[in-house]
Design a protein around this motif. Sequence first.
Motif, PDB file in Angstrom:
ATOM      1  N   LEU A  18       0.675  -1.306  -0.106  1.00 57.61           N
ATOM      2  CA  LEU A  18      -0.170  -0.040   0.031  1.00 57.61           C
ATOM      3  C   LEU A  18       0.831   1.305   0.169  1.00 57.61           C
ATOM      4  N   TRP A  19       1.947   1.465   0.849  1.00 57.18           N
ATOM      5  CA  TRP A  19       2.700   2.552   0.990  1.00 57.18           C
ATOM      6  C   TRP A  19       3.610   2.671  -0.495  1.00 57.18           C
ATOM      7  N   LYS A  20       3.787   1.534  -1.016  1.00 58.50           N
ATOM      8  CA  LYS A  20       4.464   1.850  -2.227  1.00 58.50           C
ATOM      9  C   LYS A  20       3.634   2.252  -3.538  1.00 58.50           C
ATOM     10  N   VAL A  21       2.400   1.613  -3.623  1.00 54.96           N
ATOM     11  CA  VAL A  21       1.190   2.231  -4.515  1.00 54.96           C
ATOM     12  C   VAL A  21       0.869   3.504  -4.260  1.00 54.96           C
ATOM     13  N   MET A  22       0.899   3.863  -3.076  1.00 53.80           N
ATOM     14  CA  MET A  22       0.416   5.469  -2.965  1.00 53.80           C
ATOM     15  C   MET A  22       1.710   6.228  -3.323  1.00 53.80           C
ATOM     16  N   THR A  23       2.928   5.828  -2.882  1.00 56.20           N
ATOM     17  CA  THR A  23       4.127   6.529  -3.273  1.00 56.20           C
ATOM     18  C   THR A  23       4.455   6.890  -4.940  1.00 56.20           C
ATOM     19  N   ASP A  24       3.982   5.388  -5.584  1.00 56.25           N
ATOM     20  CA  ASP A  24       4.133   5.570  -7.104  1.00 56.25           C
ATOM     21  C   ASP A  24       2.974   6.226  -7.480  1.00 56.25           C
ATOM     22  N   MET A  25       2.096   6.337  -6.971  1.00 56.87           N
ATOM     23  CA  MET A  25       0.473   7.364  -7.691  1.00 56.87           C
ATOM     24  C   MET A  25       0.975   8.574  -7.401  1.00 56.87           C
ATOM     25  N   GLY A  26       2.088   8.919  -6.742  1.00 58.38           N
ATOM     26  CA  GLY A  26       2.283  10.592  -6.485  1.00 58.38           C
ATOM     27  C   GLY A  26       1.820  11.041  -5.118  1.00 58.38           C
ATOM     28  N   PHE A  27       1.241  10.299  -4.205  1.00 58.28           N
ATOM     29  CA  PHE A  27       0.898  10.964  -3.074  1.00 58.28           C
ATOM     30  C   PHE A  27       2.078  11.798  -2.353  1.00 58.28           C
ATOM     31  N   ALA A  28       1.897  12.686  -1.923  1.00 58.84           N
ATOM     32  CA  ALA A  28       3.026  13.615  -1.115  1.00 58.84           C
ATOM     33  C   ALA A  28       3.754  12.551   0.177  1.00 58.84           C
ATOM     34  N   ARG A  29       4.889  12.766   0.134  1.00 62.09           N
ATOM     35  CA  ARG A  29       5.702  11.601   1.020  1.00 62.09           C
ATOM     36  C   ARG A  29       5.124  12.063   2.561  1.00 62.09           C
ATOM     37  N   HIS A  30       4.899  12.999   2.907  1.00 62.06           N
ATOM     38  CA  HIS A  30       4.577  13.445   4.101  1.00 62.06           C
ATOM     39  C   HIS A  30       3.115  12.800   4.566  1.00 62.06           C
ATOM     40  N   ILE A  31       2.331  12.701   3.490  1.00 61.14           N
ATOM     41  CA  ILE A  31       1.015  12.057   3.744  1.00 61.14           C
ATOM     42  C   ILE A  31       0.992  10.571   4.000  1.00 61.14           C
ATOM     43  N   VAL A  32       1.770  10.224   3.028  1.00 64.45           N
ATOM     44  CA  VAL A  32       2.217   8.708   3.131  1.00 64.45           C
ATOM     45  C   VAL A  32       2.739   8.295   4.502  1.00 64.45           C
ATOM     46  N   ALA A  33       3.716   9.144   4.813  1.00 63.35           N
ATOM     47  CA  ALA A  33       4.449   8.779   6.326  1.00 63.35           C
ATOM     48  C   ALA A  33       3.300   8.954   7.336  1.00 63.35           C
ATOM     49  N   LEU A  34       2.476   9.987   7.326  1.00 66.84           N
ATOM     50  CA  LEU A  34       1.572  10.473   8.316  1.00 66.84           C
ATOM     51  C   LEU A  34       0.492   9.159   8.557  1.00 66.84           C
ATOM     52  N   ALA A  77      -6.628  -1.777  -4.529  1.00 64.19           N
ATOM     53  CA  ALA A  77      -7.430  -2.547  -5.281  1.00 64.19           C
ATOM     54  C   ALA A  77      -7.491  -1.870  -6.761  1.00 64.19           C
ATOM     55  N   SER A  78      -8.012  -0.521  -6.683  1.00 65.78           N
ATOM     56  CA  SER A  78      -7.832  -0.120  -8.138  1.00 65.78           C
ATOM     57  C   SER A  78      -6.478   0.273  -8.967  1.00 65.78           C
ATOM     58  N   GLU A  79      -5.584   0.597  -8.176  1.00 67.98           N
ATOM     59  CA  GLU A  79      -4.296   0.639  -9.070  1.00 67.98           C
ATOM     60  C   GLU A  79      -3.455  -0.209  -8.899  1.00 67.98           C
ATOM     61  N   LEU A  80      -3.359  -1.015  -7.935  1.00 66.97           N
ATOM     62  CA  LEU A  80      -2.275  -2.143  -8.278  1.00 66.97           C
ATOM     63  C   LEU A  80      -2.894  -3.296  -8.837  1.00 66.97           C
ATOM     64  N   LEU A  81      -4.056  -3.767  -8.557  1.00 64.79           N
ATOM     65  CA  LEU A  81      -4.760  -5.010  -9.204  1.00 64.79           C
ATOM     66  C   LEU A  81      -4.851  -4.618 -10.835  1.00 64.79           C
ATOM     67  N   MET A  82      -5.393  -3.311 -10.910  1.00 65.91           N
ATOM     68  CA  MET A  82      -5.732  -2.758 -12.326  1.00 65.91           C
ATOM     69  C   MET A  82      -4.336  -2.981 -13.223  1.00 65.91           C
ATOM     70  N   ARG A  83      -3.125  -2.464 -12.611  1.00 64.81           N
ATOM     71  CA  ARG A  83      -1.885  -2.489 -13.175  1.00 64.81           C
ATOM     72  C   ARG A  83      -1.602  -3.703 -13.396  1.00 64.81           C
ATOM     73  N   MET A  84      -1.763  -4.861 -12.445  1.00 63.46           N
ATOM     74  CA  MET A  84      -1.455  -6.178 -12.752  1.00 63.46           C
ATOM     75  C   MET A  84      -2.151  -6.857 -13.790  1.00 63.46           C
ATOM     76  N   ALA A  85      -3.530  -6.611 -13.756  1.00 62.05           N
ATOM     77  CA  ALA A  85      -4.556  -7.147 -14.654  1.00 62.05           C
ATOM     78  C   ALA A  85      -4.254  -6.405 -16.188  1.00 62.05           C
ATOM     79  N   LEU A  86      -3.633  -5.550 -16.313  1.00 60.28           N
ATOM     80  CA  LEU A  86      -3.540  -4.916 -17.751  1.00 60.28           C
ATOM     81  C   LEU A  86      -2.009  -4.953 -18.075  1.00 60.28           C
ATOM     82  N   ASP A  87      -1.236  -5.249 -17.222  1.00 62.85           N
ATOM     83  CA  ASP A  87       0.257  -5.442 -17.837  1.00 62.85           C
ATOM     84  C   ASP A  87       0.314  -6.146 -19.148  1.00 62.85           C
ATOM     85  N   GLY A  88       0.979  -5.380 -20.155  1.00 62.96           N
ATOM     86  CA  GLY A  88       1.090  -5.790 -21.394  1.00 62.96           C
ATOM     87  C   GLY A  88      -0.271  -5.735 -22.481  1.00 62.96           C
TER      88      GLY A  88
END
Length: 112
Positions: A18-34, A77-88
């Motif tokens: 979850l922390w990785k997905v949020m960071t990869d999606m562009g959430f501010a680091r301080h929000i993810v850290a909080l 769910a929406s980001e990680l799973l969709m990325r996996m499902a749509l890979d390629g």
Amino acid sequence: MCFVDFEKAFDRLSLKKLWKVMTDMGFARHIVALIRSLYESQKSNVRLHGETSGWFQAMQGVRQGCILSPYLFNQMASELLMRMALDGFEGGFRVGGRCITNLRYTRMTSYS
């Protein structure tokens, strides 16, 4: 089409992912850290037939009853799973000149 059974999914969500997905999606680091700080030292116990277990460290899952939990779960769910499902995947269809590669639908249900 892809259908996913999300029964018990809140309890099994990987917080590290979850922390990785949020960071990869562009959430501010301080929000993810909080948000991460809310989960890092959380402890849980279980009550069964009026008896309460000892406290233990919760290593995965989002908190039941927390207002953030559905949002955090949906990010995963929406980001990680969709990325996996749509890979390629290179297909899609055009709407108004824009190529649509996926449609997402989530139904939030409240049980009282």
